[in-house]
Design a protein around this motif. Structure first.
Motif, PDB file in Angstrom:
ATOM      1  N   SER A 223      98.737  63.973  96.495  1.00  0.00           N
ATOM      2  CA  SER A 223      98.750  64.391  97.898  1.00  0.00           C
ATOM      3  C   SER A 223     100.009  63.895  98.603  1.00  0.00           C
ATOM      4  N   LEU A 224     100.388  62.653  98.346  1.00  0.00           N
ATOM      5  CA  LEU A 224     101.595  62.117  98.975  1.00  0.00           C
ATOM      6  C   LEU A 224     102.825  62.920  98.566  1.00  0.00           C
ATOM      7  N   ALA A 225     102.915  63.250  97.278  1.00  0.00           N
ATOM      8  CA  ALA A 225     104.044  64.052  96.812  1.00  0.00           C
ATOM      9  C   ALA A 225     104.025  65.442  97.436  1.00  0.00           C
ATOM     10  N   ALA A 226     102.837  66.035  97.531  1.00  0.00           N
ATOM     11  CA  ALA A 226     102.727  67.373  98.118  1.00  0.00           C
ATOM     12  C   ALA A 226     103.118  67.375  99.586  1.00  0.00           C
ATOM     13  N   LEU A 227     102.918  66.256 100.268  1.00  0.00           N
ATOM     14  CA  LEU A 227     103.263  66.140 101.676  1.00  0.00           C
ATOM     15  C   LEU A 227     104.744  65.864 101.899  1.00  0.00           C
ATOM     16  N   GLY A 228     105.452  65.549 100.832  1.00  0.00           N
ATOM     17  CA  GLY A 228     106.889  65.340 100.954  1.00  0.00           C
ATOM     18  C   GLY A 228     107.368  63.936 100.685  1.00  0.00           C
ATOM     19  N   ALA A 229     106.473  63.028 100.327  1.00  0.00           N
ATOM     20  CA  ALA A 229     106.896  61.660 100.034  1.00  0.00           C
ATOM     21  C   ALA A 229     107.737  61.627  98.763  1.00  0.00           C
ATOM     22  N   THR A 230     108.741  60.791  98.754  1.00  0.00           N
ATOM     23  CA  THR A 230     109.546  60.552  97.560  1.00  0.00           C
ATOM     24  C   THR A 230     109.492  59.099  97.130  1.00  0.00           C
ATOM     25  N   THR A 231     109.245  58.209  98.077  1.00  0.00           N
ATOM     26  CA  THR A 231     109.239  56.770  97.832  1.00  0.00           C
ATOM     27  C   THR A 231     107.977  56.165  98.423  1.00  0.00           C
ATOM     28  N   VAL A 232     107.378  55.221  97.686  1.00  0.00           N
ATOM     29  CA  VAL A 232     106.196  54.508  98.152  1.00  0.00           C
ATOM     30  C   VAL A 232     106.474  53.020  98.019  1.00  0.00           C
ATOM     31  N   PHE A 233     106.194  52.279  99.063  1.00  0.00           N
ATOM     32  CA  PHE A 233     106.303  50.825  99.025  1.00  0.00           C
ATOM     33  C   PHE A 233     104.913  50.236  98.798  1.00  0.00           C
ATOM     34  N   GLY A 234     104.850  49.038  98.212  1.00  0.00           N
ATOM     35  CA  GLY A 234     103.527  48.501  97.973  1.00  0.00           C
ATOM     36  C   GLY A 234     103.514  47.093  97.427  1.00  0.00           C
ATOM     37  N   GLU A 235     102.286  46.592  97.306  1.00  0.00           N
ATOM     38  CA  GLU A 235     101.988  45.283  96.725  1.00  0.00           C
ATOM     39  C   GLU A 235     100.631  45.419  96.042  1.00  0.00           C
ATOM     40  N   PRO A 236     100.550  45.202  94.707  1.00  0.00           N
ATOM     41  CA  PRO A 236      99.277  45.419  94.010  1.00  0.00           C
ATOM     42  C   PRO A 236      98.191  44.437  94.442  1.00  0.00           C
ATOM     43  N   GLY A 237      96.969  44.858  94.247  1.00  0.00           N
ATOM     44  CA  GLY A 237      95.804  44.011  94.499  1.00  0.00           C
ATOM     45  C   GLY A 237      94.613  44.589  93.761  1.00  0.00           C
ATOM     46  N   GLN A 238      93.599  43.772  93.555  1.00  0.00           N
ATOM     47  CA  GLN A 238      92.480  44.139  92.679  1.00  0.00           C
ATOM     48  C   GLN A 238      91.877  45.500  93.000  1.00  0.00           C
ATOM     49  N   HIS A 239      91.550  45.743  94.262  1.00  0.00           N
ATOM     50  CA  HIS A 239      90.851  46.976  94.600  1.00  0.00           C
ATOM     51  C   HIS A 239      91.762  48.193  94.618  1.00  0.00           C
ATOM     52  N   ALA A 240      93.077  47.955  94.616  1.00  0.00           N
ATOM     53  CA  ALA A 240      94.030  49.064  94.686  1.00  0.00           C
ATOM     54  C   ALA A 240      94.620  49.431  93.328  1.00  0.00           C
ATOM     55  N   LEU A 241      94.136  48.838  92.245  1.00  0.00           N
ATOM     56  CA  LEU A 241      94.763  49.062  90.946  1.00  0.00           C
ATOM     57  C   LEU A 241      94.678  50.521  90.503  1.00  0.00           C
ATOM     58  N   GLY A 242      93.656  51.236  90.941  1.00  0.00           N
ATOM     59  CA  GLY A 242      93.578  52.655  90.622  1.00  0.00           C
ATOM     60  C   GLY A 242      94.738  53.446  91.209  1.00  0.00           C
ATOM     61  N   LEU A 243      95.224  53.012  92.380  1.00  0.00           N
ATOM     62  CA  LEU A 243      96.401  53.645  92.985  1.00  0.00           C
ATOM     63  C   LEU A 243      97.655  53.367  92.166  1.00  0.00           C
ATOM     64  N   PHE A 244      97.808  52.113  91.768  1.00  0.00           N
ATOM     65  CA  PHE A 244      99.022  51.736  91.055  1.00  0.00           C
ATOM     66  C   PHE A 244      99.055  52.341  89.655  1.00  0.00           C
ATOM     67  N   ASP A 245      97.907  52.439  89.015  1.00  0.00           N
ATOM     68  CA  ASP A 245      97.868  53.093  87.712  1.00  0.00           C
ATOM     69  C   ASP A 245      98.260  54.565  87.846  1.00  0.00           C
ATOM     70  N   ALA A 246      97.827  55.196  88.918  1.00  0.00           N
ATOM     71  CA  ALA A 246      98.177  56.605  89.118  1.00  0.00           C
ATOM     72  C   ALA A 246      99.663  56.778  89.398  1.00  0.00           C
ATOM     73  N   LEU A 247     100.296  55.795  90.014  1.00  0.00           N
ATOM     74  CA  LEU A 247     101.718  55.901  90.319  1.00  0.00           C
ATOM     75  C   LEU A 247     102.549  56.134  89.059  1.00  0.00           C
ATOM     76  N   ARG A 248     102.155  55.503  87.933  1.00  0.00           N
ATOM     77  CA  ARG A 248     102.958  55.645  86.721  1.00  0.00           C
ATOM     78  C   ARG A 248     102.870  57.060  86.157  1.00  0.00           C
ATOM     79  N   ARG A 249     101.892  57.832  86.597  1.00  0.00           N
ATOM     80  CA  ARG A 249     101.781  59.218  86.142  1.00  0.00           C
ATOM     81  C   ARG A 249     102.411  60.191  87.131  1.00  0.00           C
ATOM     82  N   SER A 250     103.078  59.658  88.133  1.00  0.00           N
ATOM     83  CA  SER A 250     103.684  60.517  89.156  1.00  0.00           C
ATOM     84  C   SER A 250     105.196  60.377  89.130  1.00  0.00           C
ATOM     85  N   ASP A 251     105.873  61.213  89.906  1.00  0.00           N
ATOM     86  CA  ASP A 251     107.327  61.138  90.042  1.00  0.00           C
ATOM     87  C   ASP A 251     107.754  60.343  91.271  1.00  0.00           C
TER      88      ASP A 251
END
Length: 551
Positions: free
Chosen positions: A17-45
């Motif tokens: 969804s972020l890519a479809a909306l026009g995002a190119t860069t995402v900033f972040g800091e990992p944490g236990q409950h957000a690991l599903g987001l970070f794992d998905a990042l490696r499958r994205s551009d």
């Protein structure tokens, strides 16, 4: 999920969804409950830039959004991680910067008042954000992810722009989903156009005015209204002052430019004496009104996108509108009205005395500064200006040199004066460098620098082209001045601090100490050299006298 698995999750829906909306860069800091987001990042551009604290994550997204003029997302985990972004989101809200915060949440079975004792659990995490961000979007199922992100993105861009929060539970992020991959999301920020009758009334006041004056605020810059402001000012031959948050809104050396000396009583008096004062993109708050000492004696016309700021400090003709749309329509209306009036009267429409009055105000301001022993401060700011490449952005912490820059810096700059928190400059600059490629300048005092030292690792890891100027005066210099002026002595302002140059070198970032005499050459060399660098200037600076107290 292992690398070989093909099943998609709620986390994938987020990054798609972020890519479809026009995002190119995402900033972040990992944490236990957000690991599903970070794992998905490696499958994205999407490009991921990881900071070392959540505060820096949100400041970096702010700097990136200011550099691009569009929404920048960041991702953080639940509880302490999410709450750590609040000071930065407060700055983004005050400065109308479109940032999209995506936070995880504890599993859905622990929500709704049930206290199951999950790590990072809060009774109502979203409630902590509602008075800080522009809007909060709570997701509870995978099917809600894409619509929520699209709605948040659109609201972040709709005038007045600002930060938004989307909250998603851990189990929703981790669960497999059969929802098709998100390919396209359309958003259409609603234009905030002025009402025609208000434009006509404002144009009539300005055309009839004997000495109209314009005060341009940060809303002019955020709306991209610089060209419309210049056109209107020249049509009216009206002097223009810019607030501290509106650097770049009007050409600094233009004959109608009053610049930004809002803390000087000469400029305050000039604004007060206007028979029509047009305020655009400003709420006339503390820093824009010489600490609420300005008392306009003529009519005030206020154009402002944030409804709560209209007439909040001074009554007047209130125009609720985006600054660019309002100024464009107002310039057309004024031009038409002036043409008709001047043809009927046979008289030219310009104010012959306006430019002379501008020169007189700036001469008085300069004379007041010349009467104080401020050669060091003025020379240092000029040296930084000469060293910085023409189009390179700069980000400033709440430090004495930045306070000088608010008034005296001649070109665009970004600072944390919206909310006034420390630690803004370096992470915001690294966010901008991720957008532009650099060079970018960050300016901090030694007190503010202590907030961002960990981000030297981020600069090194991502090879971001940021030069960090640290003015080291041994403490919180501006607070030292405030307390000494108010109480005769300062308490709690003196600080033990590291050898900043040696510490930067330990992070693998080139660094050196400089002097006032060598600042320009050392800073210029650092800015010319690709990659991160640190320049440390030991110097104790002073502010100019508090002229808002003078008569």
């Amino acid at each position: 999920m292992s690398r070989g698995q093909t099943a998609r999750t709620g986390g994938d829906l987020v990054v798609e969804s972020l890519a479809a909306l026009g995002a190119t860069t995402v900033f972040g800091e990992p944490g236990q409950h957000a690991l599903g987001l970070f794992d998905a990042l490696r499958r994205s551009d999407l490009r991921y830039v990881g900071c070392r604290t959540e505060l820096s994550v949100a400041f970096a997204a702010d700097g990136h959004a200011r550099a691009t003029g569009s929404v920048t997302p960041f991702i953080v985990s639940t509880g302490p991680g999410a709450l750590g972004t609040l000071p930065a989101l407060m700055e983004s809200r005050a400065a109308a910067v479109p940032v999209l915060a995506v936070s995880s949440q504890i599993p859905a079975d622990g929500l709704g008042g049930r206290r199951r004792g999950y790590l990072h659990e809060l009774p109502d995490q979203a409630a902590s954000f509602r008075d800080v961000v522009k809007s909060v979007h709570v997701v509870r199922t995978a099917g809600q992810i894409a619509p929520a992100l699209a709605e948040a993105w659109e609201l972040a861009l709709t005038a007045p722009a600002g930060p938004v929060l989307v909250e998603i539970p851990q189990d929703v992020l981790l669960a497999e989903t059969g929802i098709p991959a998100v390919r396209e999301l359309r958003v259409a920020p609603r234009p905030l156009a002025p009402r025609a009758e208000l434009v006509a009334a404002a144009a009539d006041l300005l055309v009839r005015a004997g000495n109209p004056v314009i005060l341009a605020g940060g809303g002019v810059v955020r709306a991209g209204a610089q060209a419309a402001l210049l056109e209107l000012a020249q049509e009216l031959d009206a002097p223009v002052a810019t607030t501290f948050g509106a650097k770049g809104a009007f050409p600094w050396e233009h004959p109608l430019s009053l610049q930004s000396w809002l803390e000087d009583r000469h400029l305050t008096a000039f604004l007060e004496e206007a028979d029509v004062l047009l305020v655009v993109g400003s709420g006339l708050g503390e820093l824009s009104s010489n600490y609420h000492t300005m008392r306009p004696r003529g009519r005030v016309v206020q154009i402002e996108a944030e409804l709560g700021k209209l007439e909040s400090n001074h009554p007047g003709l209130a125009v609720h509108a985006d600054a660019r749309l309002a100024l464009e329509e107002l310039a057309r209306a004024v031009k038409g009205a002036r043409t008709g009036r001047d043809m009927a009267s046979g008289r030219p429409g310009a104010q012959p005395a306006a430019r002379s009055a501008v020169r007189d105000v700036l001469t008085r301001v300069a004379a007041r500064l010349d009467a104080q022993d401020l050669a060091l401060e003025r020379s240092l700011l000029a040296a930084v200006d000469r060293a910085l490449p023409e189009r390179a952005p700069s980000f400033w912490d709440m430090t004495i040199l930045a306070y000088w820059a608010w008034s005296a810096w001649p070109r665009p700059m970004e600072s944390a004066q919206g909310a006034g928190g420390l630690g803004y400059a370096l992470p915001a600059a690294l966010g901008a460098a991720a957008a532009t490629g650099g060079p970018v300048l960050a300016v901090s005092g030694d007190g503010g620098a202590m907030y961002g030292l960990a981000e030297l690792a981020t600069l090194h890891q991502h090879r971001l082209d940021v030069t960090w100027l640290i003015v080291d005066d041994g403490g919180y210099g501006i607070l030292r001045e405030y307390m000494t002026d108010a109480f005769g002595t300062a308490t709690g302002t003196e600080l033990a601090r590291p050898d900043f140059a040696a510490l930067a070198a330990a992070f693998g970032v080139p660094a050196w100490r400089t002097t006032p005499e060598d600042l320009e050459s050392d800073l210029a060399r650092a800015l010319r050299t690709p990659g991160p660098s640190v320049v440390v200037l030991p110097a104790t600076l002073r502010m100019f006298a508090p002229t808002h107290l003078a008569g």
